[in-house]
Design an enzyme around this catalytic site. Structure first.
Site, PDB file in Angstrom:
ATOM      1  N   GLY A  81      -3.824 -14.152   3.419  1.00  0.00           N
ATOM      2  CA  GLY A  81      -4.237 -14.022   4.813  1.00  0.00           C
ATOM      3  C   GLY A  81      -5.159 -12.830   4.950  1.00  0.00           C
ATOM      4  O   GLY A  81      -5.787 -12.395   3.996  1.00  0.00           O
TER       5      GLY A  81
ATOM      6  N   ARG B  20       7.723  -8.926   3.952  1.00  0.00           N
ATOM      7  CA  ARG B  20       9.036  -8.803   4.579  1.00  0.00           C
ATOM      8  C   ARG B  20      10.074  -8.842   3.468  1.00  0.00           C
ATOM      9  O   ARG B  20       9.919  -9.563   2.478  1.00  0.00           O
ATOM     10  CB  ARG B  20       9.300  -9.942   5.577  1.00  0.00           C
ATOM     11  CG  ARG B  20       8.584  -9.785   6.931  1.00  0.00           C
ATOM     12  CD  ARG B  20       9.141  -8.625   7.731  1.00  0.00           C
ATOM     13  NE  ARG B  20       8.508  -8.468   9.042  1.00  0.00           N
ATOM     14  CZ  ARG B  20       7.482  -7.670   9.296  1.00  0.00           C
ATOM     15  NH1 ARG B  20       6.914  -6.970   8.312  1.00  0.00           N
ATOM     16  NH2 ARG B  20       6.984  -7.574  10.522  1.00  0.00           N
TER      17      ARG B  20
ATOM     18  N   GLU C 105      16.970  -3.148   6.347  1.00  0.00           N
ATOM     19  CA  GLU C 105      16.248  -1.894   6.522  1.00  0.00           C
ATOM     20  C   GLU C 105      17.046  -1.086   7.549  1.00  0.00           C
ATOM     21  O   GLU C 105      17.264  -1.593   8.660  1.00  0.00           O
ATOM     22  CB  GLU C 105      14.827  -2.160   7.051  1.00  0.00           C
ATOM     23  CG  GLU C 105      13.909  -2.714   5.958  1.00  0.00           C
ATOM     24  CD  GLU C 105      12.509  -3.055   6.457  1.00  0.00           C
ATOM     25  OE1 GLU C 105      11.847  -3.875   5.794  1.00  0.00           O
ATOM     26  OE2 GLU C 105      12.082  -2.519   7.507  1.00  0.00           O
TER      27      GLU C 105
ATOM     28  N   HIS D 238       9.225   1.185   4.871  1.00  0.00           N
ATOM     29  CA  HIS D 238       8.437   0.349   5.790  1.00  0.00           C
ATOM     30  C   HIS D 238       7.409   1.168   6.573  1.00  0.00           C
ATOM     31  O   HIS D 238       7.453   1.229   7.807  1.00  0.00           O
ATOM     32  CB  HIS D 238       9.367  -0.424   6.749  1.00  0.00           C
ATOM     33  CG  HIS D 238       8.709  -1.627   7.341  1.00  0.00           C
ATOM     34  ND1 HIS D 238       9.403  -2.732   7.800  1.00  0.00           N
ATOM     35  CD2 HIS D 238       7.408  -1.919   7.578  1.00  0.00           C
ATOM     36  CE1 HIS D 238       8.552  -3.646   8.269  1.00  0.00           C
ATOM     37  NE2 HIS D 238       7.338  -3.173   8.149  1.00  0.00           N
ATOM     38  N   ILE D 239       6.500   1.760   5.854  1.00  0.00           N
ATOM     39  CA  ILE D 239       5.482   2.624   6.485  1.00  0.00           C
ATOM     40  C   ILE D 239       4.073   2.077   6.338  1.00  0.00           C
ATOM     41  O   ILE D 239       3.094   2.805   6.464  1.00  0.00           O
ATOM     42  CB  ILE D 239       5.531   4.061   5.899  1.00  0.00           C
ATOM     43  CG1 ILE D 239       5.430   4.037   4.371  1.00  0.00           C
ATOM     44  CG2 ILE D 239       6.788   4.775   6.353  1.00  0.00           C
ATOM     45  CD1 ILE D 239       5.245   5.429   3.750  1.00  0.00           C
TER      46      ILE D 239
END
Lengths: 306, 302
Positions: A140, A223, A252, A271-272
């Site tokens: 994508g 994810r 998370e 998750h940054i």
């Protein structure tokens, strides 16, 4: 905000996510809801909100936390934040890839704890991008942006897999469409960039890892649910693959006693991927503008097609 | 086929000085690493047979060039073959520093990660930024090429003179002061020489933006480490990433190692399996060519 005489909003003013009970209470009678990816917006929340709710705006490009079927059923419009975060996410993906392939975390640890002697020929050697094959799982916007940034590192070949070929996107980066098996077999670096859907849930499992090269590097910034973490642990600890870098996990946060943390060849970030000042500002402005447009019944800057 | 007798220091630890001085006696050739200081003392100990020194590095600040030239000894080194690996590591270090990877990992391991938050661990992105490269040589140019597709708006560089190859990356040749004032990312990529020794000092850091990221993968001595520490703790610059220090290794109690906004790597610029293999072969071939009086694959012009 000209033309607005009355807009009442209620703000959950804390860095920590809103507790579920609070959320169910506060949404009662709302016309609009602006959320982040920690809020699961399902039938329960939508029922609690009631019939006024006409727009949901999420400050994310992922929407796996939203029950799309339920939203569509109720005629609620959804805004999200594609594109504004593509650069930051692609950048962080490459930062993570390089930190993994060039063993940066092992290296900083050695520098701090006395493992650093003098210059040695084979110490802390890693795997180079030059002359490699890079595979993208899910081509994508973000996948293309990653490939564009990797090109000058002298990558030999880009390959990708997806539900179907993406000729326009692939042409931009001269990537070849292959099966998932071939992606596993040929990639020296494999980056997962797909959305989380019922089809991609747990798709990166022992079936994939067993086919990969034992010198390969696996990167996931999509994810956590796309990866079977037990199978990943097996693959890393038995040397089936050389290293892995994850910016997303299940859950998370990942509990500090999780086995993946015991592995030197696994790099885990909290998750940054979109965490740059300019990007978070752009995301919040877009999320706000999506919300306002939805409340006015106007076209949103970025509306999710349901 | 050419045969030679090889005396090998077969240990991961560097050869002690006394051993080196003894071992070089009468040698025709010497193959060394950057951790071996080859000065007049070593050359005198070797004696008049010595006709070639081959170093497994592109840097040659550990070689006393004047003394070597005086004795008409030829020198082989390893440019080009390590450019890709080193440029790649420089970009890796820049990204790790700018996007706060070690901090993020530390938070994860220590339980500091609770949930996704909009402003937590935000860093500085390359998109729309100005990058300044000090020393646009082989490595500097390779770094610039790799940074371009990240959306860098301006690529500035400084040095003794403009370089035609800068055109390839739309590089703008500017005075050092301008580079410092305008850059969001400052990358030091020059050779260590008397002119560049201690270049990055208090005056240097004062001119930089408070949001700027400083990266050095050239040689430790180009940076005044006390001044860098001051700049980082006083918020004069946002963060620094170093692959080279003074000394190497840096003692574990050095103040720079305790800073959250300073990332220190143990000189791994060229550390990939393929590159180290190629460097080793080139170093050996330089040596053999020097011993037989032939043209070296990579000879250093003295």
């Amino acid at each position: 905000m000209s033309g607005w005489s009355q807009l009442q909003f209620e703000l959950w003013d804390s860095d920590d996510p809103i507790p579920r009970q609070e959320l169910l209470k506060k949404v009662k009678g709302c016309d609009g809801l602006l959320c982040v990816l920690t809020e699961k917006i399902d039938a329960e929340v939508l029922n609690a909100a009631g019939p006024n709710l006409k727009v949901l705006s999420t400050m994310s490009v992922g929407f796996d936390h939203l029950s799309l079927g339920e939203l569509k059923k109720r005629g609620i419009r959804v805004g999200y934040t594609p594109e504004v975060l593509t650069d930051a996410v692609a950048e962080l993906t490459i930062a993570l890839l390089l930190a993994t392939s060039r063993r940066l975390i092992e290296a900083t640890h050695e520098a701090k704890t006395g493992g650093w002697g003098t210059w040695r020929t084979l110490w802390l050697c890693g795997y180079e991008l030059a002359d490699s094959t890079v595979g993208i799982f899910g081509l994508g916007r973000i996948g293309v942006a990653i490939a564009e940034r990797l090109k000058p590192f002298k990558v030999k070949k880009f390959i990708y897999t997806d539900v179907a070929p993406r000729p326009e996107l692939a042409a931009a980066i001269q990537a070849e469409y292959v099966s998932m098996d071939e992606l596993a077999r040929q990639s020296d670096f494999l980056a997962v960039c797909c959305a989380l859907t019922p089809e991609t849930q747990g798709i990166c499992n022992k079936n994939l890892f067993s086919k990969m090269k034992n010198t390969s590097i696996f990167i996931n910034t999509s994810r956590g649910g796309v990866v079977n973490q037990e199978d990943l642990y097996e693959a890393l600890s038995t040397g089936q693959i050389a290293g892995a870098g994850l910016d997303v996990t299940v859950p998370e946060p990942l509990p500090t006693n999780h086995p993946l943390f015991t592995l030197k060849n696994c790099v885990i970030l909290p998750h940054i991927a979109s965490a740059s000042y300019t990007t978070r500002n752009a995301m919040s402005a877009l999320a706000a503008n999506n919300l306002l447009a939805g409340l006015r019944g106007e076209p949103m800057p970025k509306e999710l097609q349901l | 086929m050419f045969r030679c007798t090889v005396s090998l220091w077969d240990s991961d630890e560097p050869v002690p000085r006394a051993e080196l001085l003894k071992g070089v006696e009468g040698a025709h050739g010497l193959l060394c690493l950057l951790s071996d200081r080859i000065d007049a003392e070593v050359l005198d100990a070797a004696g008049p047979n010595l006709k070639v020194i081959s170093t497994m590095s592109v840097g040659f600040d550990h070689l006393a060039i004047d003394e070597i030239k005086k004795r008409e000894i030829r020198v082989g080194y390893t440019p080009d073959v390590l450019t890709d690996a080193t440029a790649e590591l420089t970009v890796a270090l820049l990204l790790a520093t700018a996007r706060r990877l070690p901090e993020g990992i530390q938070e994860v391991k220590s339980g500091g990660w609770s949930s996704w938050k909009p402003l937590w661990l935000c860093g500085y992105g390359l998109s729309g930024s100005t990058v300044g490269v000090i020393g646009l040589g082989r490595i500097g140019l390779a770094v610039a090429r790799r940074l371009k597709p990240f959306g860098v708006k301006r690529l500035l560089y400084s040095g003794r003179q403009p370089k035609p190859q800068a055109q390839e990356v739309d590089g703008e040749y500017v005075p050092l002061d301008s580079l410092l004032c305008e850059s969001d990312f400052v990358v030091v990529s020059c050779a260590l020489s008397p002119e560049t020794q201690g270049l990055c000092d208090k005056a240097f850091f004062t001119k930089m933006k408070t949001t700027a990221v400083f990266i050095n993968t050239s040689r430790g001595a180009v940076v005044n480490q006390e001044d860098l520490y001051e700049a980082l703790t006083a918020g004069q610059i946002a963060a620094a990433g170093l692959d080279v220090t003074t000394p190497e290794p840096l003692p574990t109690d050095h103040p720079l190692l305790a800073l959250k906004n300073c990332v220190v790597l143990p000189h791994i610029g060229s550390a990939t399996y393929s590159t180290r293999g190629i460097m080793a072969k080139l170093t050996a071939n330089n040596l053999l060519a020097g011993l037989t009086g032939e043209a070296m694959p990579s000879e250093l012009k003295l």
